[in-house]
Design an enzyme around this catalytic site. Structure first.
Site, short mmCIF file in Angstrom:
data_model
loop_
_atom_site.label_atom_id
_atom_site.label_comp_id
_atom_site.label_asym_id
_atom_site.label_seq_id
_atom_site.Cartn_x
_atom_site.Cartn_y
_atom_site.Cartn_z
N ALA A 1 0.87 -1.17 -0.02
CA ALA A 1 -0.07 0.02 -0.16
C ALA A 1 0.93 1.11 -0.12
O ALA A 1 0.64 2.32 -0.87
CB ALA A 1 -0.98 -0.13 1.12
N GLU A 2 1.91 1.30 0.91
CA GLU A 2 2.76 2.42 0.71
C GLU A 2 4.20 1.96 1.01
O GLU A 2 4.63 0.99 1.76
CB GLU A 2 2.31 3.50 1.99
CG GLU A 2 1.67 4.45 1.68
CD GLU A 2 0.09 4.24 1.58
OE1 GLU A 2 -0.99 4.95 0.75
OE2 GLU A 2 -0.05 3.32 2.43
N THR A 3 5.00 2.77 0.49
CA THR A 3 6.51 2.76 0.81
C THR A 3 6.92 4.24 1.28
O THR A 3 6.59 5.22 0.64
CB THR A 3 7.28 2.47 -0.36
OG1 THR A 3 7.06 1.10 -0.84
CG2 THR A 3 8.74 2.36 -0.30
N HIS B 1 0.37 4.43 8.83
CA HIS B 1 1.04 3.18 9.20
C HIS B 1 2.34 3.53 8.55
O HIS B 1 3.22 2.85 9.31
CB HIS B 1 0.13 2.04 8.52
CG HIS B 1 0.48 1.65 7.28
ND1 HIS B 1 -0.25 2.34 6.02
CD2 HIS B 1 1.34 0.86 6.82
CE1 HIS B 1 0.09 1.88 4.97
NE2 HIS B 1 1.23 0.86 5.32
#
Length: 264
Positions: A41-43, A70
């Site tokens: 979902a995210e880096t 997060h």
């Protein structure tokens, strides 16, 4: 590069994020390519500032994002456990200053309070996707929120991802409250297919708005939230006059060396 499961104290739960600690930014197209390769979902990409704070950016598979809780928690976990940080961390981001400190149970994440903005109707793209009447609807600068009236309705909600994706970079949050007094105080789920995130496992940023909404509805400033995704995650929430405080843990899953061709 590190991969961390955030808002959990055990592996294979919570929300995974990748973290890269840099001396300086990589080119934007390369940071996006790394994010797409990770397929999370995210880096998060973080670099130190001369004043002792940190600059922090987050990328989803489709584009850079304005706010991610997060991956901030995951970044703090790496700086505390792998980079020698010992005091409260200060991050400079697109949504202003975020702080993370150690807590009795993991970490405390200090994020902006984004009060819900009432809306009279849902965007046309998603107006027809709800099979049950909803108890309320509101938004903030990046998401639409729909109160489905019960936690059961949230858990049983079947998202029309094609319709939601037509919102573009705007995501959809569904939320509700259990009928009894047992924890959690409220339940949520988050969908952002337009950003390359069909359903996010556990999302810190949406609680910047969920916490003031449910605090007003339930009449108290300390709440326990549960994000009812397949992986699931608990968030201990506190509302202050201008901020939302989220407590949670994180655990490192992977340490990696990534190989980037010089021509990229």
């Amino acid at each position: 590069m590190y991969q961390v499961d955030a808002f959990t104290d055990q592996l294979f739960a919570g929300n995974p994020a990748a973290v890269l600690v840099l001396e300086d930014w990589l080119p934007d197209h390369l940071m996006l390519a790394i994010t797409q390769e990770n397929n999370l979902a995210e880096t998060a990409f973080v670099k130190p500032r001369q004043d002792g704070a940190w600059d922090l950016r987050w990328f989803a598979p489709a584009h850079e994002v304005d706010f991610c809780g997060h991956a901030t928690l995951a970044t703090a976990h790496i700086l505390f456990t792998k980079q020698g940080a010992s005091s409260e961390l200060v991050f400079h981001t697109r949504v202003g200053e975020l702080r993370v400190s150690k807590a009795a149970q993991g970490y405390r994440l200090d994020i902006p309070r984004l009060d819900p903005e009432a809306i009279e109707s849902l965007p046309l793209e998603i107006a027809e996707i709800f099979s049950v009447p909803h108890a309320g609807m509101f938004r903030n600068f990046e998401n639409i929120f729909v109160d489905l009236g019960s936690a059961e309705a949230v858990r049983n909600f079947v998202p029309d991802l094609s319709a939601i994706s037509r919102l573009g970079s705007v995501g959809l949050v569904v939320t509700g409250v259990d009928a009894d007094d047992a924890p959690p105080d409220f339940v949520s789920r988050y969908f952002a297919p337009g950003a390359g995130i069909p359903e996010d496992p556990v999302t810190g940023s949406i609680h910047a708005t969920l916490v003031p909404y449910w605090a007003a509805k339930l009449g108290r400033d300390r709440l326990m939230g549960f994000q009812a995704s397949a992986r699931g995650g608990w968030l201990d929430c506190e509302l202050t006059e201008k901020r939302v405080l989220l407590s949670g843990n994180a655990v490192t899953f992977m340490e990696a060396i990534i190989l980037i061709p010089q021509a990229v």
